[in-house]
Design an enzyme around this catalytic site. Structure first.
Site: not given
Ligand code: PNS
Length: 160
Positions: A41, A17, A128
């Site tokens: 998650k 990251h 992670s």
């Molecule tokens: O580090 P991660 O867990 O892979 O990040 C994923 C993240 C937080 C970027 C994604 O789950 C997200 O954008 N979540 C917020 C809710 C949202 O916008 N969902 C639609 C995504 S298309």
């Protein structure tokens, strides 16, 4: 003045990251590392600690800010008036999920472009979840996470 957001769970932040963040901080005027608080998650590390750990390893990047958000990433991007969303790409296995998110986000907010950055190859396998699994079973992850994260993982392991 180009503002980019770098959203994620950062549960915890890894050197992969950080590598992506460093690259983004050289490409854009401002970068906000935005930690999702209400992830679907199940996160192992409380949001306050995740933010504190990020704070402890990003101070050398003056154009990087740290924030948290809940809800849709596109709503956060609109709120910040950000037109660039950064995501790290490690291997081909990331691609399908990342492409789906990028296209959904762009459908919801057409002004938002996702920019994918790769990490140094030595961090390609780092996630992670694999870091936590190995650290909690006494494996040495010291080369793969910032020092403060390593110490935090040792501390919470002892408390378990
Ligand atoms: O580090 P991660 O867990 O892979 O990040 C994923 C993240 C937080 C970027 C994604 O789950 C997200 O954008 N979540 C917020 C809710 C949202 O916008 N969902 C639609 C995504 S298309």
């Amino acid at each position: 003045m180009t503002l980019a957001i770098y959203p994620g769970s950062f549960d915890p932040i890894t050197k992969g990251h950080l590598d992506v963040l460093q690259r983004a901080s050289k490409l854009f005027d401002r970068v906000i590392i935005a930690v999702l608080t209400n992830s679907t998650k199940k996160c192992s590390i409380p949001i306050e600690a995740r933010l504190e750990l990020i704070k402890g390893c990003c101070s050398h990047m003056p154009n990087v800010e740290i924030d948290s958000f809940e809800g849709l990433t596109v709503d956060y991007a609109k709120h910040k008036n950000a037109k660039v969303l950064i995501r790290g790409l490690r291997a081909i296995t990331d691609f399908e999920y990342e492409m789906q998110m990028a296209q959904m986000n762009n459908t919801l907010y057409p002004d938002l472009e996702t920019v994918f950055l790769t990490t140094k190859p030595k961090y390609n396998f780092v996630s992670s979840s694999i870091i936590k699994e190995v650290a909690f079973m006494d494996g040495d992850v010291s080369k793969l996470v910032p020092e403060n994260v390593y110490n935090y993982l040792l501390k919470i392991k002892k408390e378990k």
